[in-house]
Design a protein around this motif. Sequence first.
Motif, PDB file in Angstrom:
ATOM      1  N   LEU A   1      -1.968  -3.646  -5.921  1.00 42.27           N
ATOM      2  CA  LEU A   1      -1.701  -3.309  -7.322  1.00 42.27           C
ATOM      3  C   LEU A   1      -2.351  -1.984  -7.735  1.00 42.27           C
ATOM      4  CD1 LEU A   1      -2.019  -6.802  -9.051  1.00 42.27           C
ATOM      5  CD2 LEU A   1       0.059  -5.531  -8.514  1.00 42.27           C
ATOM      6  N   ILE A   2      -2.062  -0.904  -6.980  1.00 42.09           N
ATOM      7  CA  ILE A   2      -2.527   0.422  -7.390  1.00 42.09           C
ATOM      8  C   ILE A   2      -1.369   1.343  -7.758  1.00 42.09           C
ATOM      9  CG2 ILE A   2      -4.662   0.356  -6.049  1.00 42.09           C
ATOM     10  CD1 ILE A   2      -3.202   2.134  -3.993  1.00 42.09           C
ATOM     11  N   LEU A   3      -0.141   1.067  -7.276  1.00 42.80           N
ATOM     12  CA  LEU A   3       1.000   1.923  -7.591  1.00 42.80           C
ATOM     13  C   LEU A   3       1.734   1.449  -8.850  1.00 42.80           C
ATOM     14  CD1 LEU A   3       2.579   2.546  -4.055  1.00 42.80           C
ATOM     15  CD2 LEU A   3       0.785   3.829  -5.216  1.00 42.80           C
ATOM     16  N   GLN A   4       1.937   0.139  -8.947  1.00 41.81           N
ATOM     17  CA  GLN A   4       2.744  -0.401 -10.050  1.00 41.81           C
ATOM     18  C   GLN A   4       2.155  -0.100 -11.425  1.00 41.81           C
ATOM     19  OE1 GLN A   4       1.842  -3.332 -11.953  1.00 41.81           O
ATOM     20  NE2 GLN A   4       3.699  -3.177 -13.227  1.00 41.81           N
ATOM     21  N   PRO A   5       0.806  -0.165 -11.627  1.00 47.10           N
ATOM     22  CA  PRO A   5       0.279   0.161 -12.957  1.00 47.10           C
ATOM     23  C   PRO A   5       0.550   1.603 -13.363  1.00 47.10           C
ATOM     24  CG  PRO A   5      -1.321  -1.124 -11.739  1.00 47.10           C
ATOM     25  CD  PRO A   5      -0.239  -0.784 -10.774  1.00 47.10           C
ATOM     26  N   VAL A   6       0.604   2.530 -12.388  1.00 51.46           N
ATOM     27  CA  VAL A   6       0.901   3.927 -12.717  1.00 51.46           C
ATOM     28  C   VAL A   6       2.341   4.054 -13.211  1.00 51.46           C
ATOM     29  CG1 VAL A   6       1.023   6.269 -11.803  1.00 51.46           C
ATOM     30  CG2 VAL A   6      -0.785   4.739 -11.028  1.00 51.46           C
ATOM     31  N   VAL A   7       3.266   3.359 -12.518  1.00 50.67           N
ATOM     32  CA  VAL A   7       4.669   3.384 -12.942  1.00 50.67           C
ATOM     33  C   VAL A   7       4.822   2.693 -14.295  1.00 50.67           C
ATOM     34  CG1 VAL A   7       7.010   2.694 -12.317  1.00 50.67           C
ATOM     35  CG2 VAL A   7       5.411   3.451 -10.537  1.00 50.67           C
ATOM     36  N   GLU A   8       4.095   1.594 -14.470  1.00 50.47           N
ATOM     37  CA  GLU A   8       4.148   0.876 -15.749  1.00 50.47           C
ATOM     38  C   GLU A   8       3.670   1.769 -16.888  1.00 50.47           C
ATOM     39  OE1 GLU A   8       2.291  -3.128 -17.864  1.00 50.47           O
ATOM     40  OE2 GLU A   8       1.739  -2.596 -15.818  1.00 50.47           O
TER      41      GLU A   8
ATOM     42  N   GLU B   1      -6.181  -6.215   0.130  1.00 47.28           N
ATOM     43  CA  GLU B   1      -5.464  -5.063   0.652  1.00 47.28           C
ATOM     44  C   GLU B   1      -4.129  -5.516   1.212  1.00 47.28           C
ATOM     45  OE1 GLU B   1      -7.594  -2.791   3.484  1.00 47.28           O
ATOM     46  OE2 GLU B   1      -8.851  -1.784   1.997  1.00 47.28           O
ATOM     47  N   VAL B   2      -3.106  -4.680   1.003  1.00 44.28           N
ATOM     48  CA  VAL B   2      -1.770  -4.947   1.522  1.00 44.28           C
ATOM     49  C   VAL B   2      -1.265  -3.670   2.167  1.00 44.28           C
ATOM     50  CG1 VAL B   2      -1.253  -6.721  -0.197  1.00 44.28           C
ATOM     51  CG2 VAL B   2      -0.732  -4.320  -0.682  1.00 44.28           C
ATOM     52  N   SER B   3      -0.126  -3.756   2.830  1.00 41.54           N
ATOM     53  CA  SER B   3       0.468  -2.546   3.394  1.00 41.54           C
ATOM     54  C   SER B   3       1.130  -1.746   2.285  1.00 41.54           C
ATOM     55  CB  SER B   3       1.486  -2.913   4.469  1.00 41.54           C
ATOM     56  OG  SER B   3       2.591  -3.586   3.892  1.00 41.54           O
ATOM     57  N   LEU B   4       1.227  -0.441   2.521  1.00 40.06           N
ATOM     58  CA  LEU B   4       1.853   0.427   1.527  1.00 40.06           C
ATOM     59  C   LEU B   4       3.323   0.057   1.339  1.00 40.06           C
ATOM     60  CD1 LEU B   4       1.572   2.840  -0.358  1.00 40.06           C
ATOM     61  CD2 LEU B   4       2.086   4.349   1.580  1.00 40.06           C
ATOM     62  N   GLY B   5       3.954  -0.428   2.401  1.00 38.28           N
ATOM     63  CA  GLY B   5       5.352  -0.847   2.284  1.00 38.28           C
ATOM     64  C   GLY B   5       5.513  -1.999   1.307  1.00 38.28           C
ATOM     65  N   GLU B   6       4.598  -2.987   1.388  1.00 40.98           N
ATOM     66  CA  GLU B   6       4.667  -4.118   0.453  1.00 40.98           C
ATOM     67  C   GLU B   6       4.389  -3.659  -0.973  1.00 40.98           C
ATOM     68  OE1 GLU B   6       3.279  -8.103   2.574  1.00 40.98           O
ATOM     69  OE2 GLU B   6       1.770  -6.514   2.796  1.00 40.98           O
ATOM     70  N   GLU B   7       3.402  -2.770  -1.119  1.00 39.16           N
ATOM     71  CA  GLU B   7       3.053  -2.293  -2.456  1.00 39.16           C
ATOM     72  C   GLU B   7       4.218  -1.522  -3.080  1.00 39.16           C
ATOM     73  OE1 GLU B   7       0.463  -1.633  -5.795  1.00 39.16           O
ATOM     74  OE2 GLU B   7       0.465  -3.057  -4.124  1.00 39.16           O
ATOM     75  N   PHE B   8       4.890  -0.695  -2.282  1.00 33.70           N
ATOM     76  CA  PHE B   8       6.004   0.081  -2.827  1.00 33.70           C
ATOM     77  C   PHE B   8       7.215  -0.816  -3.101  1.00 33.70           C
ATOM     78  CE2 PHE B   8       9.522   3.225  -2.393  1.00 33.70           C
ATOM     79  CZ  PHE B   8       9.192   3.986  -3.504  1.00 33.70           C
ATOM     80  N   LYS B   9       7.389  -1.860  -2.291  1.00 32.57           N
ATOM     81  CA  LYS B   9       8.473  -2.823  -2.556  1.00 32.57           C
ATOM     82  C   LYS B   9       8.246  -3.505  -3.899  1.00 32.57           C
ATOM     83  CE  LYS B   9      10.715  -6.895  -0.570  1.00 32.57           C
ATOM     84  NZ  LYS B   9      10.711  -7.877   0.550  1.00 32.57           N
ATOM     85  N   HIS B  10       6.971  -3.809  -4.192  1.00 32.40           N
ATOM     86  CA  HIS B  10       6.641  -4.400  -5.486  1.00 32.40           C
ATOM     87  C   HIS B  10       6.964  -3.427  -6.619  1.00 32.40           C
ATOM     88  CE1 HIS B  10       4.500  -6.577  -8.582  1.00 32.40           C
ATOM     89  NE2 HIS B  10       3.675  -5.540  -8.774  1.00 32.40           N
ATOM     90  N   VAL B  11       6.696  -2.125  -6.402  1.00 31.24           N
ATOM     91  CA  VAL B  11       7.025  -1.113  -7.411  1.00 31.24           C
ATOM     92  C   VAL B  11       8.532  -1.066  -7.639  1.00 31.24           C
ATOM     93  CG1 VAL B  11       7.018   1.372  -7.882  1.00 31.24           C
ATOM     94  CG2 VAL B  11       4.975   0.272  -6.980  1.00 31.24           C
ATOM     95  N   CYS B  12       9.293  -1.135  -6.539  1.00 31.30           N
ATOM     96  CA  CYS B  12      10.754  -1.079  -6.663  1.00 31.30           C
ATOM     97  C   CYS B  12      11.286  -2.280  -7.455  1.00 31.30           C
ATOM     98  CB  CYS B  12      11.386  -1.036  -5.275  1.00 31.30           C
ATOM     99  SG  CYS B  12      11.051   0.513  -4.382  1.00 31.30           S
ATOM    100  N   ALA B  13      10.702  -3.467  -7.220  1.00 29.97           N
ATOM    101  CA  ALA B  13      11.118  -4.652  -7.983  1.00 29.97           C
ATOM    102  C   ALA B  13      10.830  -4.461  -9.466  1.00 29.97           C
ATOM    103  CB  ALA B  13      10.399  -5.885  -7.442  1.00 29.97           C
ATOM    104  N   TYR B  14       9.661  -3.889  -9.758  1.00 32.46           N
ATOM    105  CA  TYR B  14       9.293  -3.636 -11.152  1.00 32.46           C
ATOM    106  C   TYR B  14      10.243  -2.629 -11.792  1.00 32.46           C
ATOM    107  CZ  TYR B  14       6.640  -1.944 -15.155  1.00 32.46           C
ATOM    108  OH  TYR B  14       6.265  -1.559 -16.414  1.00 32.46           O
ATOM    109  N   VAL B  15      10.589  -1.562 -11.052  1.00 37.79           N
ATOM    110  CA  VAL B  15      11.487  -0.534 -11.587  1.00 37.79           C
ATOM    111  C   VAL B  15      12.865  -1.118 -11.858  1.00 37.79           C
ATOM    112  CG1 VAL B  15      12.664   1.629 -11.019  1.00 37.79           C
ATOM    113  CG2 VAL B  15      10.223   1.393 -10.557  1.00 37.79           C
TER     114      VAL B  15
END
Length: 593
Positions: A477-484, A433-447
């Motif tokens: 890793l629950i937000l990035q796969p949706v964006v991917e 588990e991570v914070s939502l901020g870290e997870e969304f930062k990972h999404v932003c890097a992917y985008v």
Amino acid sequence: MIKSRLKKISNMSLFYKILVTFLCIMTPLFALSLLVNELGKSEVKRQISNSISMNTHYYFKSLEEELERIILAQQQFINDEDLIQLSFETPVLTEYQRTRAINQLVKRLHVLKDSSGYIQDVSLYIKAIDSTLMTSNRSTGDLSPAQEAEEIVEATRLSGSPMTWWKDRLYLNLHLSPLRALAATGQQAHFVQNIELSTDALRKALAAFPQEGAAILVNAHWQIHNDRYTAQLQPMLEQLAPYIAQEDHFTRPVKIGSDTYLAVYEKSYFLDTALLFYFPENIIVGQLKNYGLWSWLLIGCSLVIVILFSYGIYLLIHRPMQLLVKRFRSVEEGNLQIAAPLQRGDEFGYLFNRFDRTVQRLSQLIDELYVQKIRLQQSELKQLQMQIAPHFLYNSFFTLQHLIRNDENEAAQRVARNLGDYFRYITRNGQEEVSLGEEFKHVCAYVEIQKMRFANRIEVEADVLPLSLQALPVPRLILQPVVENAFEHGLDHVVAEGKLSLRFELRKDQLAFIVEENGTGMDQIELAGLVRKLTLGEEMETTGLINIHRRLKLRYGERGGIEVSRSVLGGLRVELFIPIEGENDDVSSADHR
């Protein structure tokens, strides 16, 4: 109304249901018992009243017959030969004859007096000898024998009754009609016989009445009573006056003060006298009231027995049932700790024993299932990491090669930095588990990396994550796969004017991460199939959106998961739900970058 009451009864505890059932059964019996008691009391009261009325009538009839007998004897005495001689032949009688006649008359007067206990004295005034013969030695006082006889005669004539009250003495006189005739012609009687009745004997007779009631002989000029309930006599006569004027005999209750009396009245026209007998009604119903008290005591004892029996049922059945229900509720709340065993050898002991074994076995199965789920999550996460890394790595290297070849060093530097952050995030295995901020930062890097790859073909709109949600713990890793999924299956074949929207919405106790695009990667049939798989949980490959959906269900239960639908942009709309506590209002963030 009836249904609501029946529902309330059905929701009552077992103890109260048993108690109400017993009361419903016993109440008609209690009511019937009281009704029978009241009917019996009324019937007994009626019978006793009739009996008292008959006794009163019998006594009064006996008194009347006794006085009639005395009057008959008085009538026979009038024709006595010695009395006639003394009344009409005194001048021609010798002294011996006169003395003998007087002695014979005195003897007969004594016989008449002794013939009835109601006779106090018998006197005979003979005008011819100007003397009064009597059975007692009483004195006539200041009056001469002639004056006394005349006054008694006058009192009898004025009273108009065969029973005359004169100077505190009661006389029975037969000469009422002859006296009236003589008074009309102005003549005087040759002799006057007076019978004085014993008021003491009459009072004793009245005192012998049953029920210890008050008995009164009543005439217009005099009263004789047995000295009982004398204070109630005048109010009694006042209340009974209307009935006395209309009826010869009756029995009725009379209310005096706070007490009720039963009055029995009978009138004799022959004696011109009435008998009134009354007594407190509670003398009759007193014993019956005792029976009523016994009935109420029986009802009270029955209620106590019902309550004790119900309490016994409560101890034997309801309380163990309550304990069993309490343990069921404890298990429902997730408490699988086994309570102290209940030492019983009956059926409830068996139920508790089997229930504890079931809970123990259930706890073991849950522990095993939980461990399996954790292992499954870890396995799926690792599998996801292995799935994400290869193809994205290839595409990223091709993009980086293209930028370097075109001498776009600054852009290549950004891609390399984002690519490093990206792979560092997905390859660390220490945290699930991570914070939502870290997870969304990972999404932003992917985008950012994908924007370089797709050049200017795609326009991305992304919300700024609210500060209050930065520290919210979420699975990694629950937000990035949706964006991917949006890039790979929706926007992959877009040549120009591609659009991608990333938004956050707070909905009561849920956070929704919404991804929308305008690609053409999924038709309506494929969309319906995906919705069915997400809704019904069919067996499927554990990749992409299905993988994320299963992970959210394992982590959050029914409150987490993914929903898909057609986007207003034309492509696919994916909503990812994460439970969140403490938020009650729907908020839609509108900050974009």
